[in-house]
Scaffold this motif. Sequence first.
Motif, PDB file in Angstrom:
ATOM      1  N   ILE A   1       0.665  -1.119   0.062  1.00 18.40           N
ATOM      2  CA  ILE A   1       0.213  -0.155  -0.104  1.00 18.40           C
ATOM      3  C   ILE A   1       0.798   1.314   0.009  1.00 18.40           C
ATOM      4  O   ILE A   1       0.696   2.217  -0.766  1.00 18.40           O
ATOM      5  N   SER A   2       1.980   1.276   1.133  1.00 15.60           N
ATOM      6  CA  SER A   2       2.920   2.288   0.924  1.00 15.60           C
ATOM      7  C   SER A   2       3.456   2.526  -0.464  1.00 15.60           C
ATOM      8  O   SER A   2       3.626   3.789  -0.921  1.00 15.60           O
ATOM      9  N   ASN A   3       3.984   1.606  -1.056  1.00 14.37           N
ATOM     10  CA  ASN A   3       4.602   1.624  -2.124  1.00 14.37           C
ATOM     11  C   ASN A   3       3.514   2.296  -3.506  1.00 14.37           C
ATOM     12  O   ASN A   3       4.037   3.163  -4.304  1.00 14.37           O
ATOM     13  N   ALA A   4       2.296   1.862  -3.485  1.00 12.21           N
ATOM     14  CA  ALA A   4       1.573   2.579  -4.440  1.00 12.21           C
ATOM     15  C   ALA A   4       1.214   3.958  -3.756  1.00 12.21           C
ATOM     16  O   ALA A   4       1.001   4.524  -4.985  1.00 12.21           O
ATOM     17  N   ILE A   5       1.383   4.060  -2.850  1.00 12.56           N
ATOM     18  CA  ILE A   5       0.943   5.832  -2.400  1.00 12.56           C
ATOM     19  C   ILE A   5       2.087   6.588  -2.890  1.00 12.56           C
ATOM     20  O   ILE A   5       1.839   7.467  -3.675  1.00 12.56           O
ATOM     21  N   TYR A   6       3.415   6.068  -2.858  1.00 14.51           N
ATOM     22  CA  TYR A   6       4.538   6.908  -3.434  1.00 14.51           C
ATOM     23  C   TYR A   6       4.453   6.772  -4.618  1.00 14.51           C
ATOM     24  O   TYR A   6       5.106   7.768  -5.339  1.00 14.51           O
ATOM     25  N   ARG A   7       4.050   5.901  -5.592  1.00 16.22           N
ATOM     26  CA  ARG A   7       4.055   5.759  -6.970  1.00 16.22           C
ATOM     27  C   ARG A   7       2.908   6.854  -7.526  1.00 16.22           C
ATOM     28  O   ARG A   7       3.448   7.397  -8.291  1.00 16.22           O
ATOM     29  N   SER A   8       1.848   6.797  -6.625  1.00 10.73           N
ATOM     30  CA  SER A   8       1.037   7.992  -7.422  1.00 10.73           C
ATOM     31  C   SER A   8       1.487   9.244  -6.855  1.00 10.73           C
ATOM     32  O   SER A   8       1.168  10.123  -7.584  1.00 10.73           O
ATOM     33  N   ALA A   9       2.119   9.453  -5.734  1.00 15.05           N
ATOM     34  CA  ALA A   9       2.540  10.842  -5.343  1.00 15.05           C
ATOM     35  C   ALA A   9       3.615  11.002  -6.396  1.00 15.05           C
ATOM     36  O   ALA A   9       3.693  12.357  -6.773  1.00 15.05           O
ATOM     37  N   ALA A  10       4.300  10.281  -6.716  1.00 22.36           N
ATOM     38  CA  ALA A  10       5.561  10.845  -7.895  1.00 22.36           C
ATOM     39  C   ALA A  10       4.904  11.264  -9.084  1.00 22.36           C
ATOM     40  O   ALA A  10       5.804  12.255  -9.917  1.00 22.36           O
ATOM     41  N   ASP A  11       3.557  10.791  -9.300  1.00 23.52           N
ATOM     42  CA  ASP A  11       3.180  11.440 -10.688  1.00 23.52           C
ATOM     43  C   ASP A  11       2.629  13.014 -10.451  1.00 23.52           C
ATOM     44  O   ASP A  11       1.989  13.724 -11.196  1.00 23.52           O
ATOM     45  N   MET A  12       2.669  13.360  -9.233  1.00 24.82           N
ATOM     46  CA  MET A  12       1.964  14.640  -9.009  1.00 24.82           C
ATOM     47  C   MET A  12       2.869  15.649  -8.738  1.00 24.82           C
ATOM     48  O   MET A  12       4.287  15.500  -8.776  1.00 24.82           O
ATOM     49  N   ASP A  13       2.654  16.816  -8.871  1.00 22.06           N
ATOM     50  CA  ASP A  13       3.778  17.954  -8.739  1.00 22.06           C
ATOM     51  C   ASP A  13       4.016  18.453  -7.393  1.00 22.06           C
ATOM     52  O   ASP A  13       4.989  18.886  -7.183  1.00 22.06           O
ATOM     53  N   THR A  14       3.138  18.027  -6.498  1.00 23.56           N
ATOM     54  CA  THR A  14       3.307  18.469  -5.018  1.00 23.56           C
ATOM     55  C   THR A  14       2.320  17.366  -4.151  1.00 23.56           C
ATOM     56  O   THR A  14       1.224  17.156  -4.699  1.00 23.56           O
ATOM     57  N   ASP A  15       2.930  17.073  -2.912  1.00 23.20           N
ATOM     58  CA  ASP A  15       2.047  16.302  -1.911  1.00 23.20           C
ATOM     59  C   ASP A  15       0.772  17.313  -1.598  1.00 23.20           C
ATOM     60  O   ASP A  15      -0.262  16.919  -1.536  1.00 23.20           O
ATOM     61  N   VAL A  16       1.005  18.512  -1.208  1.00 23.06           N
ATOM     62  CA  VAL A  16       0.160  19.321  -0.339  1.00 23.06           C
ATOM     63  C   VAL A  16       0.420  20.815  -1.198  1.00 23.06           C
ATOM     64  O   VAL A  16       1.523  21.356  -1.120  1.00 23.06           O
ATOM     65  N   LEU A  17      -0.668  21.276  -1.669  1.00 24.49           N
ATOM     66  CA  LEU A  17      -0.746  22.676  -2.131  1.00 24.49           C
ATOM     67  C   LEU A  17      -1.313  23.594  -1.107  1.00 24.49           C
ATOM     68  O   LEU A  17      -2.345  23.300  -0.700  1.00 24.49           O
ATOM     69  N   ILE A  18      -0.529  24.509  -0.716  1.00 23.23           N
ATOM     70  CA  ILE A  18      -0.958  25.291   0.698  1.00 23.23           C
ATOM     71  C   ILE A  18      -1.350  26.853  -0.315  1.00 23.23           C
ATOM     72  O   ILE A  18      -0.427  27.281  -0.894  1.00 23.23           O
ATOM     73  N   VAL A  19      -2.446  27.195  -0.200  1.00 23.50           N
ATOM     74  CA  VAL A  19      -2.980  28.574  -0.621  1.00 23.50           C
ATOM     75  C   VAL A  19      -3.137  29.517   0.474  1.00 23.50           C
ATOM     76  O   VAL A  19      -3.819  29.515   1.177  1.00 23.50           O
ATOM     77  N   GLY A  20      -2.146  30.365   0.450  1.00 25.14           N
ATOM     78  CA  GLY A  20      -2.140  31.421   1.575  1.00 25.14           C
ATOM     79  C   GLY A  20      -0.747  31.572   2.205  1.00 25.14           C
ATOM     80  O   GLY A  20      -0.063  30.714   2.670  1.00 25.14           O
ATOM     81  N   GLY A  21      -0.095  32.778   2.093  1.00 23.40           N
ATOM     82  CA  GLY A  21       1.545  32.760   2.683  1.00 23.40           C
ATOM     83  C   GLY A  21       1.460  33.671   3.820  1.00 23.40           C
ATOM     84  O   GLY A  21       2.431  34.053   4.480  1.00 23.40           O
ATOM     85  N   GLY A  22       0.222  33.604   4.577  1.00 29.33           N
ATOM     86  CA  GLY A  22       0.313  34.123   5.915  1.00 29.33           C
ATOM     87  C   GLY A  22       0.697  33.436   6.964  1.00 29.33           C
ATOM     88  O   GLY A  22       1.264  32.273   6.832  1.00 29.33           O
ATOM     89  N   PRO A  23       0.573  33.776   8.041  1.00 28.40           N
ATOM     90  CA  PRO A  23       0.847  32.680   9.620  1.00 28.40           C
ATOM     91  C   PRO A  23       0.410  31.305   9.106  1.00 28.40           C
ATOM     92  O   PRO A  23       1.301  30.522   9.435  1.00 28.40           O
ATOM     93  N   THR A  24      -0.883  31.147   9.149  1.00 25.27           N
ATOM     94  CA  THR A  24      -1.217  29.905   9.139  1.00 25.27           C
ATOM     95  C   THR A  24      -0.660  28.864   7.968  1.00 25.27           C
ATOM     96  O   THR A  24      -0.212  27.720   8.230  1.00 25.27           O
ATOM     97  N   GLY A  25      -0.474  29.418   6.695  1.00 27.73           N
ATOM     98  CA  GLY A  25       0.166  28.746   5.760  1.00 27.73           C
ATOM     99  C   GLY A  25       1.567  28.485   5.825  1.00 27.73           C
ATOM    100  O   GLY A  25       2.083  27.585   5.365  1.00 27.73           O
ATOM    101  N   LEU A  26       2.275  29.557   6.351  1.00 28.22           N
ATOM    102  CA  LEU A  26       3.632  29.559   6.747  1.00 28.22           C
ATOM    103  C   LEU A  26       3.835  28.311   7.688  1.00 28.22           C
ATOM    104  O   LEU A  26       4.955  27.510   7.565  1.00 28.22           O
TER     105      LEU A  26
END
Length: 543
Positions: free
Chosen positions: A5-30
């Motif tokens: 399962i873990s390897n499948a997750i990493y293969r899927s993640a490798a196809d993406m640009d990022t694991d998490v897109l954070i929208v907002g560069g204020g204190p919470t996003g930082l």
Amino acid sequence: MARHISNAIYRSAADMDTDVLIVGGGPTGLMLANQLGRRGVRAMIIDRHSGPAQQTRAMAVQARTLEIYSKLGIAERALELGLRGNGANIWTEGKWAARIPLGDIGKSVSPFPFVLMLGQDDNERIMGDHLRSWGMAVQWNTELTGIKQEPGRVTATLKQPDGSNRQIQAAYVAGCDGGHSAVRELCSITFPGAPYEHVFFVADTEATGPMVAEELNVYLWREGFHLFFPMRGRDRWRVIGILPEKLRRDDVTFEELSPDIRREAGANLDFKECSWFSTYRIHHRAAEKFRDRRCFLLGDAAHVHSPVGGQGMNTGLQDAYNLAWKLALVVKGHAEAALLDTYEAERIPVARRLLATTDRAFVLVVSDSWVARLFRTRILARIAALAMTFERPKQFAFRTISQTGIAYRESSLSKMLPGLPDGAPRAGDRFPWLRLRFLANGPVEDLFQKLDDTRYNLIVTAQPAPPGVALGLGDLLRIHAIPDDTQNAQELVRVRISGPAFYLLRPDGHIGLAGTRLEPDAVTRYLSESGIRIQVPKTARNG
């Protein structure tokens, strides 16, 4: 099975640009970006603005935030730039009425028993600089314009600085983009509430007067309140308050306002300079939900409220701290995606409770009714002064203001086994700050400095600690066996821990599982039920 399962997750993640897109560069996003970065999670952080905020209203950094900063390695920098406030003084109709101490009552609760006066802009600068440690930086002038959620991923459309559009794929999206959140709007999450009718002002000033130096000064008067926050530098104060109705127009100046402040705060108050002045309205709102499938809301995108108590920015930072460790475990294949359900379940009650309490307090200090005016100017300070003569109200006040008292006792991640005495720390609580010997005849050390907040921590007293391999967490666990010692016994009794006890702490320092005699099966069962993927020892697999 877990490895596949873990390897499948990493293969899927490798196809993406990022694991998490954070929208907002204020204190919470930082904060979220830093916490994910130090846990080895790929994150991209964007903001539609051209750069960091130059002037901001938030000023108070609470003890719990400083504890988190310490783990991140930026507490010392914050302390260098900020000003420690050990108390709050209440003035009514220009006369000093009461003082709420912070340093004295918090010294046994947190290594940071004070409120740090540090502007939101400085907090952003500190966390923004620290992003370089993880090879990250905020991508400014980049706006989220579209979200398409699909099984296993989110496709986000970004408007880039040159005006062109770009599509990226991420496993998750975190909306840290404030009261006008694009993530919230694109997910069609409602944001019920309303603006307060009052108009507020904020001013950075050089002033002399009766204010108690290096402490918060709260001026209550018949029509409202003024807050004087001390700032670094000689006679520097940030003043926040309600704009008189007669001055509620777009072009009002501080020079027009200052006579009203002096009239209420006392003739001895003298403003020598105002370097920044702004007016604004405050809303009280909470999103109907903090999650839509793979998208999350944090900070002002999820909840906005009055500035009473200096809780807003700190609450957003704790949102990020709560979500980060869960996202990291799921993204790296150590936990089931169901673990992410607990973010909303734990943080919505905190936000709604904060909204209700700050709203009640705010209405009390701005109401025009004669009863409220009488309470504000004649009764409130006397009650505060009387309450501060008793230990229990003082402790309650500090734990509330400092946010060290926030607990998740109703969470599905909080489980108590029978036998612990009444008054002992409970599952869901932030584990108390202690100074203990971790080696027989060794030095007395700060427990919080020993805890690794990128892993689970197991604290064991008055019994042998089991081998880590038996608990199924592998390198995700640190075990702290507390030796029998007079110093240790006294310190544990102080927080009502006596006899055999164990506490399994989540990475954020809150207690997940607590009991008396430690049985490895109980720990592994708890972890499995929490969605953590247990690592079966090799001997068990071979057997």
